[in-house]
Design an enzyme around this catalytic site. Structure first.
Site, PDB file in Angstrom:
ATOM      1  N   CYS A   1       0.815  -1.219   0.000  1.00 58.64           N
ATOM      2  CA  CYS A   1       0.000   0.000   0.000  1.00 58.64           C
ATOM      3  C   CYS A   1       0.849   1.271   0.000  1.00 58.64           C
ATOM      4  O   CYS A   1       0.347   2.356  -0.259  1.00 58.64           O
ATOM      5  CB  CYS A   1      -0.947   0.024   1.199  1.00 58.64           C
ATOM      6  SG  CYS A   1      -0.084   0.124   2.778  1.00 58.64           S
TER       7      CYS A   1
ATOM      8  N   CYS B   1      -2.794  -3.187   8.725  1.00 61.53           N
ATOM      9  CA  CYS B   1      -2.273  -1.866   9.099  1.00 61.53           C
ATOM     10  C   CYS B   1      -1.646  -1.880  10.497  1.00 61.53           C
ATOM     11  O   CYS B   1      -0.753  -1.081  10.775  1.00 61.53           O
ATOM     12  CB  CYS B   1      -3.376  -0.816   9.042  1.00 61.53           C
ATOM     13  SG  CYS B   1      -4.248  -0.774   7.466  1.00 61.53           S
TER      14      CYS B   1
HETATM   15 FE1  FES Z   1      -1.459   0.432   4.297  1.00 59.98          FE
HETATM   16 FE2  FES Z   1      -3.259   0.838   6.145  1.00 59.98          FE
HETATM   17  S1  FES Z   1      -3.598   0.661   4.010  1.00 59.98           S
HETATM   18  S2  FES Z   1      -1.158   0.456   6.409  1.00 59.98           S
END
Ligand code: FES
Length: 132
Positions: free
Chosen positions: A38, A112
């Site tokens: 991400c 996360c």
């Molecule tokens: Fe990457 Fe939350 S979407 S840490």
């Protein structure tokens, strides 16, 4: 659907008003981690002290997170959970402890909380390695 409908009150509270945000000069340990999928990044700084029993404690902690609402909330709640705590106790914290504190974390956002835990472990390892 709004963010407040997706996330728990605790997540929104820590996301909107995160605690212990910032840069720490003269830190004893720094954990720099990122999630390559991400792209979120977290830096966690710790200052280590010794309590009246001679136990090493996390005297102060700061973080900077470039990331999603849950990553920021996790970072913030982690700093509150470890501030003033013995290093040994902080090392025993798990991702589940963070999730429990934050309430309803959507399944897609469970990863996360790994970021915060990894940063804590890296910061403590950084501190330990500098002592050698
Ligand atoms: Fe990457 Fe939350 S979407 S840490």
């Amino acid at each position: 659907m709004k963010q407040k409908d997706i996330y728990s009150k605790e997540i929104m509270k820590y996301f909107l008003k995160p605690k212990n945000v910032g840069v720490m000069k003269n830190y004893d340990g720094l954990g720099k981690v990122g999630n390559p999928v991400c792209g979120d990044v977290l830096w966690l700084y710790i200052k280590v002290g010794v309590d009246k029993n001679g136990e090493k404690t996390i005297k102060d902690v700061k973080f900077q997170t470039l990331g999603c609402a849950v990553a920021i909330a996790n970072s913030s709640v982690l700093t509150e959970m470890i501030k003033g705590k013995p290093l040994k106790q902080a090392m025993k914290l798990t991702q589940k402890d963070l999730i429990k504190k934050l309430g309803n974390v959507p399944p897609l956002k469970i990863h996360c909380s790994f970021l915060a835990m990894d940063a804590l472990k890296e910061a403590i390892n950084d501190y330990e390695s500098k002592k050698k």
